[in-house]
Design a protein around this motif. Structure first.
Motif, PDB file in Angstrom:
ATOM      1  N   UNK A   1       5.374  40.984  59.848  1.00 26.29           N
ATOM      2  CA  UNK A   1       5.674  41.910  58.745  1.00 26.29           C
ATOM      3  C   UNK A   1       4.908  41.495  57.482  1.00 26.29           C
ATOM      4  N   UNK A   2       3.626  41.290  57.674  1.00 17.93           N
ATOM      5  CA  UNK A   2       2.776  40.788  56.588  1.00 17.93           C
ATOM      6  C   UNK A   2       2.722  41.758  55.415  1.00 17.93           C
ATOM      7  N   UNK A   3       2.584  43.051  55.696  1.00 18.13           N
ATOM      8  CA  UNK A   3       2.441  44.032  54.612  1.00 18.13           C
ATOM      9  C   UNK A   3       3.047  45.363  55.016  1.00 18.13           C
ATOM     10  N   UNK A   4       3.305  46.188  54.006  1.00 16.37           N
ATOM     11  CA  UNK A   4       3.834  47.538  54.215  1.00 16.37           C
ATOM     12  C   UNK A   4       2.926  48.512  53.462  1.00 16.37           C
ATOM     13  N   UNK A   5       2.559  49.592  54.127  1.00  9.02           N
ATOM     14  CA  UNK A   5       1.694  50.601  53.513  1.00  9.02           C
ATOM     15  C   UNK A   5       2.391  51.955  53.528  1.00  9.02           C
ATOM     16  N   UNK A   6       2.164  52.734  52.479  1.00  7.67           N
ATOM     17  CA  UNK A   6       2.699  54.089  52.383  1.00  7.67           C
ATOM     18  C   UNK A   6       1.550  55.057  52.152  1.00  7.67           C
ATOM     19  N   UNK A   7       1.662  56.237  52.727  1.00  5.08           N
ATOM     20  CA  UNK A   7       0.670  57.278  52.526  1.00  5.08           C
ATOM     21  C   UNK A   7       1.325  58.612  52.227  1.00  5.08           C
ATOM     22  N   UNK A   8       0.824  59.332  51.209  1.00  5.34           N
ATOM     23  CA  UNK A   8       1.344  60.650  50.861  1.00  5.34           C
ATOM     24  C   UNK A   8       0.313  61.359  49.993  1.00  5.34           C
ATOM     25  N   UNK A   9       0.504  62.641  49.793  1.00  7.69           N
ATOM     26  CA  UNK A   9      -0.419  63.454  48.995  1.00  7.69           C
ATOM     27  C   UNK A   9       0.302  63.947  47.749  1.00  7.69           C
ATOM     28  N   UNK A  10      -0.402  63.965  46.614  1.00  2.42           N
ATOM     29  CA  UNK A  10       0.221  64.384  45.358  1.00  2.42           C
ATOM     30  C   UNK A  10      -0.576  65.514  44.716  1.00  2.42           C
ATOM     31  N   UNK A  11       0.089  66.220  43.812  1.00  4.89           N
ATOM     32  CA  UNK A  11      -0.559  67.265  43.014  1.00  4.89           C
ATOM     33  C   UNK A  11       0.226  67.427  41.722  1.00  4.89           C
ATOM     34  N   UNK A  12      -0.427  67.890  40.687  1.00  6.70           N
ATOM     35  CA  UNK A  12       0.282  68.197  39.449  1.00  6.70           C
ATOM     36  C   UNK A  12       1.077  69.473  39.642  1.00  6.70           C
ATOM     37  N   UNK A  13       2.238  69.519  39.028  1.00  4.50           N
ATOM     38  CA  UNK A  13       3.121  70.670  39.206  1.00  4.50           C
ATOM     39  C   UNK A  13       2.517  71.954  38.660  1.00  4.50           C
ATOM     40  N   UNK A  14       1.670  71.840  37.642  1.00  7.31           N
ATOM     41  CA  UNK A  14       1.029  73.046  37.105  1.00  7.31           C
ATOM     42  C   UNK A  14      -0.277  73.378  37.833  1.00  7.31           C
ATOM     43  N   UNK A  15      -0.562  72.610  38.898  1.00  4.50           N
ATOM     44  CA  UNK A  15      -1.737  72.806  39.761  1.00  4.50           C
ATOM     45  C   UNK A  15      -3.062  72.508  39.069  1.00  4.50           C
ATOM     46  N   UNK A  16      -3.022  71.944  37.881  1.00  2.00           N
ATOM     47  CA  UNK A  16      -4.266  71.567  37.210  1.00  2.00           C
ATOM     48  C   UNK A  16      -4.825  70.308  37.863  1.00  2.00           C
ATOM     49  N   UNK A  17      -6.143  70.085  37.799  1.00  2.00           N
ATOM     50  CA  UNK A  17      -6.735  68.899  38.422  1.00  2.00           C
ATOM     51  C   UNK A  17      -6.401  67.633  37.638  1.00  2.00           C
TER      52      UNK A  17
END
Length: 407
Positions: free
Chosen positions: A183-199
């Protein structure tokens, strides 16, 4: 190499068939698919066996850059990568809400499944992919025999195990996995965006952990076709309640752990399922066997935070498939003396050792709170920040110095 290009030969006119090949590759993830493409493009008869016709959307490698791209270019995959990945060239690196420096250089972001599909698309003959499951391997100094779940068989001069951390087949051959760091390390993956959809106001961003108690190495944000991808790397007990909080309330938990991110992300949301992966550092033993060779994670696992896994995998594919396999197939036999040449390869050994060294370094730099590592951590970021400031005043200075050091 034989000249008979027949892939499948019926046995006794029944439904059971024997698939004849020069090399049988077990496991159609990134390592196996790249190896199959390199060998097949060189004219060898390849049987790539995987139970999935289309690789699933799993959280694995999601970005490539630096030396990894040089290896992909050498193996002639870089142009194909351009077709499935998002390129970016600047990474803003921050800590405690302040800019440490800016990394400049070509890099790519992608879903792992797309990367595997790209590698498979480079195999000249699609029928080389056999959608089935290997249940047993019988190896010898001459010909190797594989039994498939469907009842079919595969014969080959060489078997390449690219099965990742799934060790059942290796275990049956007497190959054991030794745990170096559970259990050397833990990784998380997910995608994000601004709520107003601006870059977002950055092309890519890396935010380093602020407190050793949090066990956060860094959060990497980079573009993929679906949006801005986030990879979070931690050295922390996987049973800690914070892991559950990251899955249930990722936005609030990330900002609590990395408050300096707030001004860069604004009002954002996670747009897909939060995936996570717990990694043990392991190496195999009993692997020097006739007719069988292990590559990638099947041989040694890596720390995702260290970013050395793909480089190791590509080094394995390069050395095995461009140097050793073509030479081995020119003469009779496939005994241990041939197989040992790959495991003794200087470049392979260096890549394996560097991977373990970086895994231990990243963990210590992130989590050790004794005075020695505290000073080392401060100096690490101070050197980067000073170099960045000098480079801002004298553009190109840092690149010229690094070029001179490499010369």
């Amino acid at each position: 190499m034989t000249t008979d290009r027949t892939v499948t030969e019926p046995i006794d006119g029944g439904e059971t068939a024997t698939i004849v090949s020069d090399i049988a590759i077990v496991g159609g993830g990134l390592a196996g698919s790249l190896a199959a493409a390199v060998l097949a493009r060189a004219g060898h008869r390849v049987a790539l066996v995987d139970k999935r016709a289309v690789y699933p959307d799993e959280f694995r490698v999601e970005k490539i850059g630096g030396h990894q791209l040089e290896l992909l270019r050498k193996l002639d995959f870089l142009s194909a990568l351009d077709g499935v990945a998002c390129r970016y060239d600047r990474v803003l690196n921050i800590r405690e809400g302040k800019v440490v420096d800016v990394s400049v250089g070509q890099a790519y972001g992608f879903p792992y499944a797309d990367l595997v599909a790209m590698a498979r698309s480079q195999i000249p003959d699609p029928s080389s992919l056999i959608v089935d499951e290997v249940t047993a391997i019988s190896n010898s100094d001459d010909v190797q025999h594989l039994e498939l779940a469907s009842g079919r068989r595969v014969t080959a001069r060489l078997v390449v195990l690219a099965t990742g951390m799934a060790g059942v087949l290796g275990y049956k051959l007497g190959i054991r996995r030794r745990v170096l760091a559970e259990r050397h390390s833990v990784s998380f993956g997910f995608t994000i965006a601004r709520k107003d959809r601006s870059p977002f106001d950055f092309e890519a961003l890396t935010c380093y952990g602020e407190r050793t108690a949090d066990g956060i190495d860094y959060l990497s944000l980079f573009p993929v076709r679906a949006g801005m991808r986030a990879n979070l790397f931690m050295f922390r007990d996987p049973t800690d309640p914070i892991m559950r909080e990251l899955r249930r309330e990722p936005e609030a938990t990330v900002l609590r752990l990395l408050p300096g991110l707030q001004s860069y992300l604004g009002d954002f949301r996670v747009t897909d399922r939060v995936q996570n992966w717990v990694m043990d550092l392991t190496v195999v033993e009993g692997h020097l066997q006739p007719g069988v060779v292990l590559i990638g994670d099947a041989f040694q696992t890596n720390c995702p935070a260290a970013g050395t896994g793909v480089a190791r995998l590509l080094m394995d594919v390069d050395r095995l498939c461009t140097e050793y396999v073509p030479r081995w197939l020119m003469t009779a036999g496939m005994g241990r003396e041939k197989i040992s040449q790959f495991y003794s390869d200087r470049d392979k050994i260096a890549a394996d050792q560097q991977s373990l060294k970086m895994a231990r370094f990243r963990q210590a730099l992130t989590s050790r709170n004794d005075i020695g590592w505290d000073v080392r951590r401060r100096l690490h970021f101070l050197r980067r920040s000073l170099a960045h400031r000098v480079d801002q005043m004298h553009p190109g200075w840092l690149g010229r110095v690094r070029g001179a050091l490499r010369a």
